[in-house]
Write an enzyme that holds these catalytic residues in place. Structure first.
Site, PDB file in Angstrom:
ATOM      1  N   ASP A 192       2.895  16.888  -5.505  1.00  0.00           N
ATOM      2  CA  ASP A 192       3.452  17.045  -4.160  1.00  0.00           C
ATOM      3  C   ASP A 192       4.853  17.631  -4.272  1.00  0.00           C
ATOM      4  O   ASP A 192       5.441  17.679  -5.363  1.00  0.00           O
ATOM      5  CB  ASP A 192       3.491  15.705  -3.407  1.00  0.00           C
ATOM      6  CG  ASP A 192       4.399  14.686  -4.076  1.00  0.00           C
ATOM      7  OD1 ASP A 192       4.416  14.621  -5.334  1.00  0.00           O
ATOM      8  OD2 ASP A 192       5.105  13.945  -3.364  1.00  0.00           O
ATOM      9  N   GLU A 211       4.984  11.468  -5.062  1.00  0.00           N
ATOM     10  CA  GLU A 211       6.246  11.209  -5.759  1.00  0.00           C
ATOM     11  C   GLU A 211       7.447  11.398  -4.849  1.00  0.00           C
ATOM     12  O   GLU A 211       8.425  10.649  -4.935  1.00  0.00           O
ATOM     13  CB  GLU A 211       6.366  12.119  -6.988  1.00  0.00           C
ATOM     14  CG  GLU A 211       7.383  11.649  -8.026  1.00  0.00           C
ATOM     15  CD  GLU A 211       8.801  12.149  -7.791  1.00  0.00           C
ATOM     16  OE1 GLU A 211       9.730  11.587  -8.390  1.00  0.00           O
ATOM     17  OE2 GLU A 211       8.999  13.106  -6.993  1.00  0.00           O
TER      18      GLU A 211
END
Lengths: 475, 475
Positions: A99, A165
């Site tokens: 991400d 994250e």
């Protein structure tokens, strides 16, 4: 001989690696934006597909859903993978995240953030190029290079890639703990590529991270916002109280004023002090990085020690107060001051929380206000430190020397990657932080970049690292 | 006799007055929202049409355009009007505004803000009912009542209605000054209905307003926002500096800490002090109004004196810092603290600016920060005070006594209506602030209301006021 062959192959395939990263960047896998959640999942599928083409066994672990702004949103899967299962080989677990931070061209980007462009300085620009899609694509390229060179991949690989994250790594801790003795059981060590060089010239190995404890201090009194003309000065105003409390936390020179906070900080030993002597870092590097001569300390050593091994306290903002341009004459009814403390060995979250709570309540009591105060620790992640002399770091240093021709600087980071400690603790294995990008890459910022040179050398570094690992006697 | 006839007519026509206000509220004349600017103009047309039906001569003055968020937007017209031109009669200039504050049901309204509803307590709810469409519709009803009762309107009326009051009254000062000896030349006095009772029980006459000076203090250093993990504590952080500066401005008990600010405050005389003795105001009124027991002073007298005749300083917020929920670990590069000082006789903007600038710069210098500070006065409007014993106020008091059966409390307001002073100074005529609504009407807030009783009695009050004015010998 076989490494040389792989290096040549990597050089020759540079363009295809850039194209793969281009494709990865074009998927806006922004975890903080619920409307883009399908794109995060698409990114997971892309990774799975790329690794499967190379023969890896991949799976997507559904870890349920979470609530964002009152709406339940499915979490993106954690991608697990296995490449090779030879009992004669060592096994390394790699972690990356797929991400990215949010980005809009209107934030000030020079180009479309989700379209990778290579500029005249041979830098790839785009959201996620360095954090963390470049390193992730680097591992794919590493596997591919061995395969195409006809060289047996020298270690077994376990993989753990997450898609949350940038939004708190929800669900990852639980999965690591649950799989420590199952999926991750055979791991001999862990390698994380989600850090950067200290500067722009010299590669590093990172052996320490600070922790972070994030606090909200809320002062409230009136039942609704008040007009300052009507009530200003005749009631206890929450903003006045909060500002007094916030001013009591830290001095303009960075000294933390919360009593007791520094009690648990490990004393600086002479040996540790020496580690800072030859690090390639100058006051000009700091000036360039922050865009101004606003250093608190005059030497690189003092600066780095306060970045890496002393705690610091930063005031981030206030929620609930007026925050726009213009001139609104409001007395906000409820205001929340936000600050965080970066933590270092051997500070504990419990002690920090206790000190902050006691201090805030004591200062607030001294104000004789009729408002109410409350303190909340939003989250706390522990610091992490490894030994830069562990065999795993020795291997990492050898790989760096082979690719770059220099010994890496042994550094720590002022920031926090809480998952590092979880891997170390749950698996009871050493974690190496192996950086691909440079200190000026601008992760989280506009015009995030990764130099093509670092991308290509990073792939070589990963290839060399697994080669060194396979030759290592130590465990 | 004729007044009694008018009162009866007003009572009998209550429903039609509510309907007219309903129509006015249904036009969302929000001056702060550029997209609703055509609605502000529609509201001007509505007023013009209503007054013209009664025989008034109306005109719309184009006052050009202004820039909102970088876009040029035409300003709504200032509506001027004349009703009667008899040299034998006295002439009163009335001022109201026809724009309103923004409102959305989702802000927490119990009903659609732009649809007037009458609740079970006989209160009209809707944006603008009390601020300031109710009083404006009240003047229309007043003219209409005299006409329908067949009674000659006792004074000449000049009118000045603006559509930008809630967004800085752009262009109005210039127009008043330009027309003082032209359109407004024959005015004997000015009557403004844009204030409220102090409480909920007793009508008032308002003879004073505080001024306001609004300040921005900006601290900047880094060229862009920084990551607190990487740079926290090693650079001078603008937020830390700004919080220290803001904490140096005011004590939690409301004491202003800026040296020199209070030097110009007029001493409290015994006579003035006595004016506060019998005002209908209790500590419970304050508690009800603010929704909590957060009073700084223990007596109504001290509270009202600090609201009306002493300066106060309120901290409103910070622009540029993190202001949302959650836990962003940012070091903002540039932060602007916002505060305002409510000013009273005989403070001057020049002295206030000088004191604030000197103090902020001195405090900032003491921080030994390498950041930069700047102070800006965003705007300053002067305080205004009239004599509560002026003939105009005596007339107003008589009118109140006739309608409500009680002497009005003589009050001031803690807030600011800068245009009051402009009228007084430019025309050199007395200004009377004649309130229609109650202190709990919630102008600018959700669920803004006007009691039907206040609306109807307010119309009677206006009718009585012009009658008293016509009978007055004084000038």
């Amino acid at each position: 001989m076989s490494l040389q062959k792989i290096y040549e192959l990597i050089d020759s395939k540079k363009q295809s690696y850039i194209e793969r990263l281009h494709k990865a960047v074009s998927i806006p896998s922004v975890s903080a934006d619920a409307s883009l959640r399908p794109k995060v999942v698409e990114m997971a599928d892309f990774i799975v597909s790329e690794f499967e083409k190379l023969g890896a066994k991949m799976e997507k672990r559904d870890i349920g859903s979470h609530v964002m702004n009152g709406v339940e949103v499915p979490l993106p899967p954690i991608v697990l993978g296995q490449y090779g299962n030879d009992p004669a080989k060592k096994t390394v677990l790699i972690y990356n995240h797929y991400d990215v931070q949010p980005a809009k061209k209107s934030d000030g980007w020079d180009s479309e953030p989700f379209e990778l462009v290579v500029d005249e300085k041979d830098r790839m620009l785009g959201r996620g190029v360095t954090d963390d899609k470049g390193p992730l694509m680097g591992w794919i390229a590493n596997l591919e290079a061995y395969k195409e060179a006809g060289v047996d991949f020298p270690v077994n690989l376990l993989m753990c890639f997450e898609g949350m994250e940038e939004y708190g790594s929800e669900g990852l801790d639980d999965l690591i703990v649950a799989e420590a003795n199952r999926y991750f059981k055979k791991a001999d060590c862990v390698c994380i590529s989600d850090t950067y060089w200290l500067g722009t010239r010299k590669p590093v190995l990172t052996y320490g991270l600070r922790g972070v404890s994030y606090f909200n201090v809320t002062v409230e009194g009136p039942s609704a916002d008040l007009h300052s003309g009507v009530f200003g000065g005749t009631v206890h105003e929450p903003m006045t109280d909060l500002i007094a409390v916030m001013a009591s936390l830290v001095k303009p020179d960075g000294t933390i004023l919360v009593p007791g906070i520094v009690d648990e900080v490990a004393p600086l030993t002479k040996d540790e002090d020496k580690l800072y002597d030859n690090i390639d870092y100058s006051m000009d590097d700091l000036k360039q990085a922050v865009g101004g001569e606003i250093n608190v300390y005059d030497s690189p050593k003092d600066t780095l020690q306060h970045r890496w091994r002393y705690p610091t306290l930063s005031l981030h903002g206030i929620q609930g107060a007026f925050s726009e341009s213009g001139a609104k004459t409001v007395i906000p009814a409820k205001v929340t001051g936000k600050f965080s403390i970066r933590t270092v060995p051997n500070m504990t979250a419990e002690h920090i929380n206790k000190c902050v709570k006691e201090h805030v309540e004591k200062v607030f009591a001294s104000l004789n206000s009729k408002n109410r105060v409350s303190v909340e620790c939003l989250h706390s992640g522990s610091w992490w430190i490894s030994s830069p002399f562990h065999w795993h770091y020795t291997i990492g240093a050898k790989a760096v020397k082979t690719v770059y021709g220099v010994e890496p600087d042994l550094v720590r980071e002022g920031g926090s990657i809480p998952i590092t400690l979880t891997f170390e603790t749950a698996l009871n294995k050493n974690v190496l932080l192996l950086s691909m990008g440079r200190g000026d890459d601008g992760a989280h910022s506009i015009n995030e970049k990764l130099d093509v040179e670092n991308y290509v050398n990073g792939i070589k570094l990963f290839a060399t690292y697994v080669d060194e690992l396979s030759k290592s006697e130590l465990k």
